[in-house]
Design an enzyme around this catalytic site. Structure first.
Site, mmCIF file in Angstrom:
data_model
loop_
_atom_site.group_PDB
_atom_site.id
_atom_site.type_symbol
_atom_site.label_atom_id
_atom_site.label_comp_id
_atom_site.label_asym_id
_atom_site.label_seq_id
_atom_site.Cartn_x
_atom_site.Cartn_y
_atom_site.Cartn_z
ATOM 1 N N ASP A 9 0.722 -1.028 0.136
ATOM 2 C CA ASP A 9 -0.080 -0.102 0.369
ATOM 3 C C ASP A 9 1.275 1.651 0.421
ATOM 4 O O ASP A 9 0.892 2.216 -0.712
ATOM 5 C CB ASP A 9 -1.108 0.103 0.848
ATOM 6 C CG ASP A 9 -0.243 0.089 2.440
ATOM 7 O OD1 ASP A 9 0.370 -0.905 2.671
ATOM 8 O OD2 ASP A 9 0.025 1.106 2.944
ATOM 9 N N ASP A 35 5.565 -0.039 3.083
ATOM 10 C CA ASP A 35 5.949 -0.688 3.888
ATOM 11 C C ASP A 35 6.072 -2.486 3.033
ATOM 12 O O ASP A 35 5.655 -2.257 1.535
ATOM 13 C CB ASP A 35 5.052 -0.908 4.903
ATOM 14 C CG ASP A 35 3.688 -0.487 4.803
ATOM 15 O OD1 ASP A 35 3.819 -0.764 3.444
ATOM 16 O OD2 ASP A 35 2.623 -0.537 5.766
ATOM 17 N N TYR A 89 -5.315 0.504 9.499
ATOM 18 C CA TYR A 89 -6.058 1.258 8.528
ATOM 19 C C TYR A 89 -7.371 0.718 8.729
ATOM 20 O O TYR A 89 -8.558 -0.356 8.049
ATOM 21 C CB TYR A 89 -6.765 0.055 6.819
ATOM 22 C CG TYR A 89 -4.520 1.056 5.524
ATOM 23 C CD1 TYR A 89 -5.402 2.140 5.283
ATOM 24 C CD2 TYR A 89 -3.944 -0.323 6.104
ATOM 25 C CE1 TYR A 89 -3.973 2.526 4.922
ATOM 26 C CE2 TYR A 89 -2.852 0.645 5.224
ATOM 27 C CZ TYR A 89 -3.286 1.999 4.650
ATOM 28 O OH TYR A 89 -2.082 2.413 3.595
ATOM 29 N N GLU A 116 5.472 9.762 2.793
ATOM 30 C CA GLU A 116 5.608 8.404 2.576
ATOM 31 C C GLU A 116 4.617 8.391 1.190
ATOM 32 O O GLU A 116 3.376 9.448 0.860
ATOM 33 C CB GLU A 116 4.847 7.858 3.134
ATOM 34 C CG GLU A 116 5.145 6.371 2.514
ATOM 35 C CD GLU A 116 4.195 5.311 4.446
ATOM 36 O OE1 GLU A 116 4.626 4.152 3.986
ATOM 37 O OE2 GLU A 116 4.102 5.637 5.383
#
Length: 533
Positions: free
Chosen positions: A108, A111, A259, A513
């Site tokens: 996603d 990571d 999430y 990120e």
């Protein structure tokens, strides 16, 4: 609060400067003789051309790169057509321990965990981008289809066992405790699924939406594959509706806080039904949407830095991987336009209210703008809001044009062109027309983030360093001030703060990120501006 009364009324917002100040200098230095007036006209014309040139961006190049980014996020067996060659095979045994093939899909963000919920939303937005703007993509269209198919192939695997939908592969706490390449992962790759006993309606319905939207994309490209996606979408949606519950309750220790779903699962169920109705025209799905639309009116809870709060402006203002409300209204405003009087349609009313929440001079403005003009909502990774909301602005502007409508925000009138103008300001800001003259897309422009929070990008590639780099051995690269050795071309990072400041640091993951759900809606917006610069 950003005072938008002047900047948003002129195209000069994209440059950060005004023409007026520079013209005053010219007026002061020229005598107003006939020759002087002629020179002034020539200089003014040249200056205006220069301003336009400076303000414009290469949307085609940005589009190509925004799609390329998804190759850098691939998990599984890397194909021979891979253009981002520093990425190699990873996670080739996902699902093996339980006898299910879960190889593939996307990481996603920076990571190495596969979270199905944001992955599905990203896939839905890629598909919607192609459905709305595919004809504007040109040579990039096949690559966009590849990006969608990489996601849908995985979701066919993740929903292959009736009564189960796989929500995640990997242990997020273990993964976040390491800084290692996806090719080197040695943290557990445990799979987690929702089921009849432990349901997850938001997850299942979002995957159904992704499969349904994608089935339309492939309808004229690969009819058999399209039919397979649609059949699976209907099956997964039926599962989501029949066994209702939040995946927070079933899988909270693993999916939270990364999430968690803070807006409830009703919006995903309506979202999934809307996409299935668009794909099938079966009345059962339209009935579900119309019978449950009232559930979107409740206050939406959002999570910011660990604290939950009711969203400012109401549920109709929210759209993202967690909350689908504004997206539902915009999608359905066209979908149900023929069956409901446009003046009384709740989807049109709420879409108009959503637009009024974004207009800088609207009396019901519910977002903030930085001094340089970037849209802001509470929480991290702010550019996800700039890209998703810009996508809805452009899509709704097209719907308004087709229905010959404008939006009234009390005494402020928003034409379709005004919506496009606001979206263009956001796009141009992201691509470099901002106070720092910095692009927030990696690899685009002369100045862009060099130290993004991304494991694979920040560590030496397998080609350059074939030996394994262990969990903690990568920490030296994380803490280094050196630029990332591998360019994650096309990645759009979280972006600057509300004062237009940006620290190019891996540690500052809130701003540095990249994520798939920042890029996915940006693909559609860039395709539009490529054809409508």
């Amino acid at each position: 609060m950003y005072d938008c009364s002047s900047p948003w009324s002129t195209d000069t917002i994209r440059t950060g400067y005004t023409v007026e100040g520079r013209l005053n200098t010219v007026l002061y230095s020229l005598r107003m003789s006939s020759f002087g007036r002629l020179r002034l006209v020539v200089l003014v014309a040249a200056m205006m051309v220069a301003m336009v040139v400076k303000a414009s961006q290469d949307y085609g190049d940005a589009l190509t790169k925004s799609i390329l980014f998804f190759e850098g996020q691939r998990s599984g067996k890397i194909p021979s057509t891979q253009r981002m060659t520093w990425r190699k095979d990873s996670a080739l045994h996902d699902g093996l321990q339980i006898g299910v093939d879960l190889v593939g899909g996307y990481y996603d963000a920076g990571d190495n965990v596969k979270f199905s919920f944001p992955m599905a939303f990203s896939t839905t937005m890629l598909a919607w981008s192609v459905l709305e703007f595919g004809k504007d993509m040109g040579a990039d269209l096949p690559r966009a289809l590849d990006a969608i198919r990489w996601g849908t192939d995985y979701f066919l695997k993740a929903t292959s066992i009736p009564g189960f939908v796989f929500a995640q592969v990997g242990e997020p706490y273990d993964d976040h405790n390491c800084w290692e390449r996806p090719e080197d992962m040695d943290t557990p790759r445990n799979p987690y699924a929702v089921s009849k006993q432990f349901p997850g309606s938001e997850l299942s319905a979002e995957i159904a939406a992704a499969l349904a939207a994608s089935s339309m994309v492939f309808k004229h490209v690969d009819l058999q594959y399209s039919a397979r996606l649609l059949k699976r979408a209907r099956m997964v949606f039926e599962f989501a509706v029949t066994y209702q519950g939040s995946y927070n309750d079933a899988l909270g220790p693993w999916v939270c806080p990364f999430y968690c779903d803070f807006s409830g699962y009703e919006d995903e169920l309506i979202w999934g039904a809307a996409w299935l109705f668009k794909a099938t025209k079966i009345p059962t799905y339209s009935k579900y949407v119309l019978d449950n639309v009232h559930k979107l009116e409740k206050s939406v809870m959002r999570n910011v830095n660990g604290l939950s709060y009711s969203s400012v402006g109401g549920s109709f203002t929210e759209f993202g991987w967690d909350t689908k409300h504004a997206g539902i209204n915009v999608l359905a405003s066209k979908l149900f336009m023929s069956s409901i009087d446009i003046g009384s349609s709740p989807f049109v009313i709420n879409s108009d209210k959503f637009i009024c929440s974004l207009l800088p001079d609207s009396p019901t403005l519910s977002v903030s703008y930085s001094p340089g003009g970037l849209l802001f909502k509470p929480g991290g990774s702010n550019l996800q809001h700039a890209t998703t909301l810009s996508f809805l602005l452009v899509v709704y502007s097209r719907y308004l044009s087709k229905s010959n409508r404008v939006v009234h925000c009390n005494n402020v009138v928003a034409t379709p062109a005004r919506l496009v103008q606001i979206a263009k300001g956001q796009v141009d800001y992201i691509l470099g027309s901002n106070p720092l003259n910095m692009s927030y897309m990696v690899g685009y422009g002369k100045k862009f983030p060099q130290r993004i929070h991304h494991r694979g990008s920040s560590l030496p590639s397998v080609g350059q360093h074939p030996q394994q780099i262990g969990c903690k051995e990568g920490s030296v690269y994380f803490g280094s001030s050196n630029p990332n050795p591998n360019e994650l071309t096309g990645a759009v990072v979280g972006g600057p703060d509300i004062k237009d400041a940006y620290t190019d640091s891996r540690v500052d993951f809130v701003h540095s990120e990249p994520t798939t759900y920042i890029n996915a809606p940006f693909v559609g917006v860039l395709a539009y501006f490529k054809s409508h610069p």
